[in-house]
Design an enzyme around this catalytic site. Structure first.
Site, short mmCIF file in Angstrom:
data_model
loop_
_atom_site.label_atom_id
_atom_site.label_comp_id
_atom_site.label_asym_id
_atom_site.label_seq_id
_atom_site.Cartn_x
_atom_site.Cartn_y
_atom_site.Cartn_z
N LYS A 212 0.83 -1.21 0.00
CA LYS A 212 0.00 0.00 0.00
C LYS A 212 0.87 1.26 0.00
CE LYS A 212 -1.92 -1.47 3.73
NZ LYS A 212 -2.70 -1.75 4.93
N THR A 246 -7.38 9.41 8.53
CA THR A 246 -6.86 8.20 7.90
C THR A 246 -6.75 7.06 8.92
OG1 THR A 246 -4.64 9.06 8.29
CG2 THR A 246 -5.58 9.37 6.06
N GLY A 248 -7.57 3.74 10.38
CA GLY A 248 -8.26 2.54 9.90
C GLY A 248 -8.37 2.40 8.39
N THR A 249 -7.59 3.21 7.66
CA THR A 249 -7.68 3.08 6.19
C THR A 249 -7.25 1.69 5.73
OG1 THR A 249 -5.51 4.13 6.09
CG2 THR A 249 -7.40 5.51 5.56
N GLY A 250 -6.21 1.16 6.38
CA GLY A 250 -5.71 -0.17 5.98
C GLY A 250 -6.73 -1.26 6.28
N CYS A 251 -7.36 -1.19 7.46
CA CYS A 251 -8.38 -2.18 7.83
C CYS A 251 -9.55 -2.11 6.85
CB CYS A 251 -8.91 -1.92 9.24
SG CYS A 251 -7.61 -1.83 10.48
N1 LIG Z 1 -4.53 10.47 2.01
C1 LIG Z 1 -4.94 9.46 1.24
N2 LIG Z 1 -5.67 9.70 0.12
C2 LIG Z 1 -6.09 8.69 -0.67
N3 LIG Z 1 -5.82 7.40 -0.43
C3 LIG Z 1 -5.10 7.09 0.67
C4 LIG Z 1 -4.63 8.09 1.56
N4 LIG Z 1 -3.94 7.48 2.58
C5 LIG Z 1 -4.01 6.16 2.33
N5 LIG Z 1 -4.68 5.92 1.17
C6 LIG Z 1 -4.99 4.61 0.60
O1 LIG Z 1 -5.67 3.88 1.62
C7 LIG Z 1 -5.32 2.51 1.54
C8 LIG Z 1 -4.70 2.08 2.88
O2 LIG Z 1 -3.34 2.46 2.86
P1 LIG Z 1 -2.44 2.87 4.11
O3 LIG Z 1 -1.04 2.84 3.60
O4 LIG Z 1 -2.94 4.14 4.70
O5 LIG Z 1 -2.76 1.70 5.13
P2 LIG Z 1 -2.33 1.54 6.66
O6 LIG Z 1 -1.12 2.36 6.97
O7 LIG Z 1 -2.24 0.08 6.89
O8 LIG Z 1 -3.58 2.14 7.44
P3 LIG Z 1 -3.98 1.97 9.01
O9 LIG Z 1 -2.75 1.59 9.77
O10 LIG Z 1 -4.55 3.29 9.43
O11 LIG Z 1 -5.06 0.94 9.07
C9 LIG Z 1 -4.37 2.39 0.33
O12 LIG Z 1 -5.12 2.09 -0.81
C10 LIG Z 1 -3.77 3.78 0.25
O13 LIG Z 1 -3.26 4.07 -1.03
C1 LIG Z 2 -7.57 -2.95 16.67
C2 LIG Z 2 -6.79 -2.26 15.62
N1 LIG Z 2 -6.48 -2.95 14.49
C3 LIG Z 2 -5.78 -2.33 13.51
C4 LIG Z 2 -5.37 -1.02 13.66
C5 LIG Z 2 -4.55 -0.38 12.54
O1 LIG Z 2 -5.19 0.68 11.99
C6 LIG Z 2 -5.72 -0.35 14.84
N2 LIG Z 2 -5.36 0.96 15.04
N3 LIG Z 2 -6.42 -0.99 15.80
#
Ligand SMILES: Nc1ncnc2c1ncn2[C@@H]1O[C@H](COP(=O)(O)OP(=O)(O)OP(=O)(O)O)[C@@H](O)[C@H]1O
Ligand SMILES: Cc1ncc(CO)c(N)n1
Length: 349
Positions: A212, A246, A248-251
């Site tokens: 990502k 942002t 929980g974007t990854g979740c």
């Molecule tokens: N500011 C942003 N604008 C548009 N897309 C974004 C932005 N930030 C993240 N993304 C997208 O969101 C998705 C999740 O990516 P990210 O790298 O943020 O995950 P993460 O760090 O695991 O998130 P988290 O730890 O908050 O759950 C990817 O598709 C990424 O490209």
């Molecule tokens: C419980 C939980 N899972 C995943 C993440 C990563 O975003 C978080 N902050 N908390």
């Protein structure tokens, strides 16, 4: 007038209470229900509601998939950070997985926060067991390690267990920049670095790797995710939104991939549809909390109340009777993001 058919011996009379006390299926006179696709999340609880189990179930629901869960940890968490963590005993994590899959089954599953080696071991073992029993349902592994605020969500020794036990089971893995660096041992600053890491990670056993780009090239106009299946490269590209929301974007992204897989999308279509969903969810993020706020899981209902994201890739994406029926690249070549922009950077050599 025809007399209603008598139930056959052993079958309950329509509308009669079931002997096991569970509610009967449809009320007499209602049309038969088609069961929805099912997706399971195995992850930690975020009391703040923006990440973890809560983000996953909200996303499944928004994408019209019936969500089930196995909780690995409770976190006392809000948009500002993680205040406390209470791990669930591995046997109880396994018991939740067993209870759900023994009765309800699943069409896809994902893992998120797992916490410790013992929980990773229990989850990998139960997934192997249930795939043998139910068939090889798709598994999305989001190798969550630390929260945005910096709090650890996976202890150091457990990283090796994720690498050794979980990555080989995965249909798709979705590490962010930091997780990809840790698991692959490759520092990442550019998209080329992300490609190198994806290649190393693919060698550890997952079928598809998505590195990502939320934290890669953060000053660029687009948020670009690198996709590799061992043969072809793809880019998921969408405008980078200037926001602090942002959490929980990854979740949310990995849950959306899981939901679309449960709905029968092919992997590349599921990735493209999930990228559209997460971009919209970030764009419509509500002002909640003092820190990194959550995204908006239900934005499709506001944009199109009658057809909430029925099929973001267009009719060709192959839901229902003809899963994956359309050529993936043809389906995706028409996929425009919420801005009407092309989301896929296309194939690369
Ligand atoms: N500011 C942003 N604008 C548009 N897309 C974004 C932005 N930030 C993240 N993304 C997208 O969101 C998705 C999740 O990516 P990210 O790298 O943020 O995950 P993460 O760090 O695991 O998130 P988290 O730890 O908050 O759950 C990817 O598709 C990424 O490209
Ligand atoms: C419980 C939980 N899972 C995943 C993440 C990563 O975003 C978080 N902050 N908390």
């Amino acid at each position: 007038m025809p007399t209603p058919a008598e139930p056959r011996p052993g079958e309950p009379r329509p509308g009669a209470p079931r002997p096991d006390g569970r509610p009967d299926a449809p009320h007499p006179g209602t049309p038969p229900q088609v069961p929805p696709p099912r997706a399971m999340t195995i992850a930690g609880s975020d009391s703040g509601g923006g990440a973890g189990i809560q983000a996953d179930l909200k996303t499944f629901n928004a994408l019209r998939v019936f969500g089930t869960s196995a909780i690995t940890a409770l976190t006392a968490q809000n948009t500002e950070g993680v205040r406390d963590v209470h791990l669930v005993p591995p046997g109880m994590v396994a018991a939740q997985i067993d209870a759900v899959l023994d009765d309800i089954g699943t069409d896809a599953a994902k893992t998120g926060m797992l916490g410790t080696t013992a929980i990773v071991e229990a989850v990998a073992e139960r997934i192997g067991h249930w795939r043998d029993r139910l068939g090889p349902f798709p598994l999305v592994v989001d190798p969550v390690m630390i929260a945005k605020s910096g709090a650890p969500l996976l202890d150091e020794p457990a990283r090796e267990a994720v690498r050794r036990l979980l990555l080989p089971l995965a249909t798709v893995i979705t590490p962010n920049r930091h997780e990809a660096e840790e698991l692959a041992g490759v520092p990442i600053r550019t998209l080329d670095d992300a490609r190198r890491a994806a290649q190393v990670l693919h060698g550890l056993g997952p079928t598809w790797v998505v590195v990502k780009g939320g934290h890669v090239a953060e000053d660029s106009a687009d948020a670009v995710d690198v996709v590799y299946d061992g043969r072809d490269w793809h880019l998921l590209r969408a405008p980078r939104i200037a926001t602090r929301s942002t959490h929980g974007t990854g979740c949310t992204f990995s849950a959306a991939i899981t939901a679309y897989l449960a709905r029968g999308y092919g992997v590349l279509d599921a990735l493209r549809a999930a990228k559209i969903y997460i971009t919209g969810a970030i764009r419509h993020a509500p002002a909640i909390g003092r820190g990194h706020g959550p995204t908006c899981s239900f934005y499709p209902w506001e944009a199109a109340p009658d057809d909430p994201l029925g099929d973001p890739l267009g009719a060709a994406a192959g839901e229902g009777g003809a899963p994956n029926g359309a050529p993936v690249d043809q389906a995706a070549s028409g996929a425009a993001g919420p801005e009407g922009r092309q989301l896929d950077g296309g194939e690369e050599g």
